[in-house]
Design an enzyme around this catalytic site. Structure first.
Site, PDB file in Angstrom:
ATOM      1  N   GLU A 102      19.602  46.799  37.229  1.00 52.81           N
ATOM      2  CA  GLU A 102      20.341  46.820  38.484  1.00 52.81           C
ATOM      3  C   GLU A 102      21.634  47.593  38.345  1.00 52.81           C
ATOM      4  O   GLU A 102      22.200  47.690  37.260  1.00 52.81           O
ATOM      5  CB  GLU A 102      20.741  45.393  38.861  1.00 52.81           C
ATOM      6  CG  GLU A 102      19.586  44.494  39.024  1.00 52.81           C
ATOM      7  CD  GLU A 102      20.037  43.054  39.038  1.00 52.81           C
ATOM      8  OE1 GLU A 102      19.177  42.198  39.156  1.00 52.81           O
ATOM      9  OE2 GLU A 102      21.248  42.803  38.927  1.00 52.81           O
ATOM     10  N   CYS A 115      29.036  49.614  39.267  1.00 45.39           N
ATOM     11  CA  CYS A 115      28.816  48.558  38.275  1.00 45.39           C
ATOM     12  C   CYS A 115      27.439  48.808  37.655  1.00 45.39           C
ATOM     13  O   CYS A 115      26.426  48.770  38.350  1.00 45.39           O
ATOM     14  CB  CYS A 115      28.881  47.199  38.959  1.00 45.39           C
ATOM     15  SG  CYS A 115      28.491  45.824  37.862  1.00 45.39           S
ATOM     16  N   CYS A 122      19.118  40.713  28.018  1.00 47.39           N
ATOM     17  CA  CYS A 122      20.314  40.524  27.192  1.00 47.39           C
ATOM     18  C   CYS A 122      19.969  39.501  26.118  1.00 47.39           C
ATOM     19  O   CYS A 122      19.216  38.564  26.350  1.00 47.39           O
ATOM     20  CB  CYS A 122      21.458  40.003  28.054  1.00 47.39           C
ATOM     21  SG  CYS A 122      23.024  39.846  27.152  1.00 47.39           S
ATOM     22  N   CYS A 126      23.778  33.491  27.439  1.00 44.03           N
ATOM     23  CA  CYS A 126      24.795  32.701  28.150  1.00 44.03           C
ATOM     24  C   CYS A 126      24.071  31.790  29.148  1.00 44.03           C
ATOM     25  O   CYS A 126      23.202  32.236  29.894  1.00 44.03           O
ATOM     26  CB  CYS A 126      25.777  33.615  28.884  1.00 44.03           C
ATOM     27  SG  CYS A 126      26.717  34.686  27.773  1.00 44.03           S
ATOM     28  N   CYS A 129      23.885  32.521  33.098  1.00 37.73           N
ATOM     29  CA  CYS A 129      23.647  33.897  33.560  1.00 37.73           C
ATOM     30  C   CYS A 129      22.156  34.162  33.747  1.00 37.73           C
ATOM     31  O   CYS A 129      21.347  33.856  32.871  1.00 37.73           O
ATOM     32  CB  CYS A 129      24.231  34.887  32.552  1.00 37.73           C
ATOM     33  SG  CYS A 129      23.884  36.601  32.956  1.00 37.73           S
ATOM     34  N   GLY A 172      23.153  43.103  30.625  1.00 38.00           N
ATOM     35  CA  GLY A 172      23.259  43.463  29.213  1.00 38.00           C
ATOM     36  C   GLY A 172      24.663  43.344  28.658  1.00 38.00           C
ATOM     37  O   GLY A 172      25.633  43.134  29.391  1.00 38.00           O
ATOM     38  N   GLU A 173      24.751  43.451  27.343  1.00 40.38           N
ATOM     39  CA  GLU A 173      26.039  43.412  26.644  1.00 40.38           C
ATOM     40  C   GLU A 173      26.339  44.830  26.160  1.00 40.38           C
ATOM     41  O   GLU A 173      25.728  45.308  25.188  1.00 40.38           O
ATOM     42  CB  GLU A 173      25.958  42.422  25.470  1.00 40.38           C
ATOM     43  CG  GLU A 173      27.104  42.489  24.482  1.00 40.38           C
ATOM     44  CD  GLU A 173      28.502  42.382  25.109  1.00 40.38           C
ATOM     45  OE1 GLU A 173      28.699  41.535  26.014  1.00 40.38           O
ATOM     46  OE2 GLU A 173      29.381  43.155  24.703  1.00 40.38           O
ATOM     47  N   SER A 205      32.942  45.639  29.858  1.00 44.87           N
ATOM     48  CA  SER A 205      33.067  44.181  29.882  1.00 44.87           C
ATOM     49  C   SER A 205      32.210  43.575  28.776  1.00 44.87           C
ATOM     50  O   SER A 205      31.052  43.945  28.607  1.00 44.87           O
ATOM     51  CB  SER A 205      32.594  43.664  31.245  1.00 44.87           C
ATOM     52  OG  SER A 205      32.668  42.259  31.298  1.00 44.87           O
ATOM     53  N   SER A 228      34.844  38.445  29.010  1.00 40.30           N
ATOM     54  CA  SER A 228      34.371  37.289  29.775  1.00 40.30           C
ATOM     55  C   SER A 228      34.686  36.032  28.980  1.00 40.30           C
ATOM     56  O   SER A 228      33.903  35.611  28.134  1.00 40.30           O
ATOM     57  CB  SER A 228      32.865  37.419  30.033  1.00 40.30           C
ATOM     58  OG  SER A 228      32.625  38.615  30.749  1.00 40.30           O
ATOM     59  N   LEU A 229      35.849  35.474  29.248  1.00 38.86           N
ATOM     60  CA  LEU A 229      36.317  34.342  28.445  1.00 38.86           C
ATOM     61  C   LEU A 229      35.595  33.058  28.881  1.00 38.86           C
ATOM     62  O   LEU A 229      34.982  32.364  28.068  1.00 38.86           O
ATOM     63  CB  LEU A 229      37.843  34.218  28.590  1.00 38.86           C
ATOM     64  CG  LEU A 229      38.509  33.176  27.710  1.00 38.86           C
ATOM     65  CD1 LEU A 229      38.266  33.444  26.231  1.00 38.86           C
ATOM     66  CD2 LEU A 229      40.017  33.125  27.997  1.00 38.86           C
ATOM     67  N   ASN A 304      28.541  32.005  40.863  1.00 36.84           N
ATOM     68  CA  ASN A 304      27.525  32.355  41.833  1.00 36.84           C
ATOM     69  C   ASN A 304      26.271  31.572  41.448  1.00 36.84           C
ATOM     70  O   ASN A 304      25.646  31.887  40.440  1.00 36.84           O
ATOM     71  CB  ASN A 304      27.267  33.859  41.679  1.00 36.84           C
ATOM     72  CG  ASN A 304      26.919  34.515  42.968  1.00 36.84           C
ATOM     73  OD1 ASN A 304      26.514  33.861  43.915  1.00 36.84           O
ATOM     74  ND2 ASN A 304      27.065  35.819  42.988  1.00 36.84           N
ATOM     75  N   CYS A 354      24.995  39.159  38.019  1.00 35.06           N
ATOM     76  CA  CYS A 354      24.098  40.002  37.242  1.00 35.06           C
ATOM     77  C   CYS A 354      22.716  39.366  37.070  1.00 35.06           C
ATOM     78  O   CYS A 354      22.590  38.184  36.847  1.00 35.06           O
ATOM     79  CB  CYS A 354      24.712  40.352  35.895  1.00 35.06           C
ATOM     80  SG  CYS A 354      24.887  38.989  34.752  1.00 35.06           S
TER      81      CYS A 354
HETATM   82  N1  SAH Z   1      27.741  41.047  28.939  1.00 33.73           N
HETATM   83  C1  SAH Z   1      28.936  41.484  29.572  1.00 33.73           C
HETATM   84  C2  SAH Z   1      28.729  42.162  30.928  1.00 33.73           C
HETATM   85  C3  SAH Z   1      27.713  41.530  31.874  1.00 33.73           C
HETATM   86  S1  SAH Z   1      28.097  40.013  32.698  1.00 33.73           S
HETATM   87  C4  SAH Z   1      29.909  40.332  29.746  1.00 33.73           C
HETATM   88  O1  SAH Z   1      29.528  39.206  29.458  1.00 33.73           O
HETATM   89  O2  SAH Z   1      31.046  40.565  30.107  1.00 33.73           O
HETATM   90  C5  SAH Z   1      29.278  40.403  33.903  1.00 33.73           C
HETATM   91  C6  SAH Z   1      30.154  39.209  34.318  1.00 33.73           C
HETATM   92  O3  SAH Z   1      29.446  38.333  35.204  1.00 33.73           O
HETATM   93  C7  SAH Z   1      30.620  38.334  33.143  1.00 33.73           C
HETATM   94  O4  SAH Z   1      32.001  38.100  33.277  1.00 33.73           O
HETATM   95  C8  SAH Z   1      29.836  37.040  33.340  1.00 33.73           C
HETATM   96  O5  SAH Z   1      30.559  35.953  32.811  1.00 33.73           O
HETATM   97  C9  SAH Z   1      29.694  36.992  34.842  1.00 33.73           C
HETATM   98  N2  SAH Z   1      28.563  36.208  35.377  1.00 33.73           N
HETATM   99  C10 SAH Z   1      27.316  36.113  34.886  1.00 33.73           C
HETATM  100  N3  SAH Z   1      26.564  35.316  35.683  1.00 33.73           N
HETATM  101  C11 SAH Z   1      27.356  34.910  36.694  1.00 33.73           C
HETATM  102  C12 SAH Z   1      27.163  34.079  37.834  1.00 33.73           C
HETATM  103  N4  SAH Z   1      25.996  33.520  38.096  1.00 33.73           N
HETATM  104  N5  SAH Z   1      28.219  33.893  38.666  1.00 33.73           N
HETATM  105  C13 SAH Z   1      29.416  34.472  38.441  1.00 33.73           C
HETATM  106  N6  SAH Z   1      29.643  35.272  37.389  1.00 33.73           N
HETATM  107  C14 SAH Z   1      28.635  35.477  36.505  1.00 33.73           C
END
Ligand code: SAH
Length: 375
Positions: A102, A115, A122, A126, A129, A172-173, A205, A228-229, A304, A354
């Protein structure tokens, strides 16, 4: 031949020149190729009409390829602030589908942000996600990342606008596909390309891949770093982001500080607010303390919620109520001198978080297909 030919769109200008000379042509043919690939954004060799037919033939015979992306679906959000694209990568040599990714065009004031995805699926798992549910499928080539950018550029152009920013925040990362991601960003910033988006307008990111952060801090790309803390204690963070077991919060904060020290650029901390998991008063206080000595911005992202069936863990994560979101935001703002922003719900109606659009489409495909396809 030293230049890989399977991904012509992922080659840097000097590689294209080298390719031309390797094939017995003057090096300016490489510049012409670059122009076709990155200014005219050609999708096949046949369209490169001012290149001698002989050169195009030699390229094709040498195996030069430019795998494209097939648009499966695009949808504009009701808010008018996002247009989301789902692309298919086509088939590999063995006839197997390579999967889908996407990309989202985000519309925000004068900014038009692309974006982009860096991987199909990935590996990081997480728990909140949607992309994690696919597992890791493959790394994208630089050309496939650039191609996402070109397609979003064309959409922006169609709207009479141009892209201003790039964030590697799709599927992805990015730091686990370092070479291809940084190559794609170099191509996007190339001064003779169509896009010419500077490093200052690019953000990578990461979920917290510390060696990747350190490597990026030494790269001449000079892009922005978002981390992404998402939690303020190791116990919670390790539960929702298993990468934290390898590189815990203290290591991550040290890497963020190093990034600032080397690049002089404020880091962005992304913080996803999940009801009763990451949105406690104590989290707001700890977040302020953790970031107190790092020049940064803090971006709060209301979670989300995933569609039913997309949850990957036993726990169902929820978006906090707006009262709780406001309380957290206020409390953090009072406790920190850093800039705190809260991402609004642009694109929530098109599953902009994502991985979710991909899942919806594959689920729908499986529902009508006797042999469900997994990407
Ligand atoms: N792997 C990288 C980039 C992809 S995720 C990273 O982790 O930064 C992009 C962002 O979307 C991250 O900050 C992640 O924490 C957030 N994210 C993933 N799923 C989400 C969701 N369902 N709602 C809100 N943010 C989400």
């Amino acid at each position: 031949m030293t230049i890989p030919l399977h991904d012509l769109k992922g080659l840097l200008p000097d590689q294209l020149r080298q390719l031309a000379t390797d094939l017995g042509e003057p090096s300016y043919r490489g510049d012409q190729l670059f122009e076709w690939l990155h200014v005219h954004q050609a999708r096949d060799l046949d369209g490169m009409t001012n290149l001698p037919a002989r050169f195009r033939q030699v390229l094709a015979e040498a195996g030069a390829q430019m795998p494209g992306l097939e648009l499966l679906e695009s949808s504009a959000s009701d808010t008018g602030k996002a247009v989301k694209f789902l692309f298919d990568l086509g088939q590999g040599g063995n006839g197997q589908g390579l999967g889908q990714v996407e990309a989202v065009l985000i519309i925000d004031g004068d900014r038009r942000t692309a974006c982009l995805s860096s991987q199909v699926g990935c590996a990081l798992d997480c728990k909140f996600c949607a992309t994690a549910q696919m597992g890791f499928v493959r790394n994208l080539h630089a050309g496939q990342i650039v191609e996402q950018l070109h397609r979003l550029h064309q959409e922006a152009q169609r709207r009479g606008e141009r892209l201003t920013n790039i964030v590697m925040m799709g599927m992805g990362e990015p730091l686990l596909n370092y070479e291809q991601v940084t190559c794609a960003l170099r191509l996007a910033r190339a001064s003779d390309g169509q896009l010419q988006i500077g490093g200052r307008k690019m953000t990578v990111s990461t979920a917290g891949h510390v060696p990747g952060i350190l490597r990026l801090s030494e790269d001449d790309l000079n892009v922005g770093l978002a981390i992404s803390l998402n939690a303020t204690e190791d116990e919670t963070r390790s539960q929702i982001m298993p990468i934290n077991r390898k590189w815990p919060i203290a290591d991550l904060m040290a890497a963020a500080k190093t990034y600032f020290d080397r690049k002089g650029r404020r880091v962005t901390f992304e913080y996803v607010l999940m009801d009763q998991v990451t949105d406690l008063d104590a989290d707001a206080d700890r977040l302020a303390v953790l970031t107190s000595s790092i020049p940064c911005k803090i971006n709060l992202i209301p979670y989300n919620e995933l569609a039913p069936g997309l949850q990957i863990s036993d726990r169902v994560y929820r978006r906090p109520s707006s009262a709780r979101l406001d309380r957290f935001t206020r409390r953090l703002k009072n406790a920190t001198r850093h800039t705190v922003t809260r991402r609004d719900s642009r694109g929530r109606d098109i599953d902009a978080a994502c991985g979710q659009l991909h899942r919806r489409v594959t689920d729908a495909q499986s529902a009508v297909s006797a042999t469900p396809q997994r990407a």
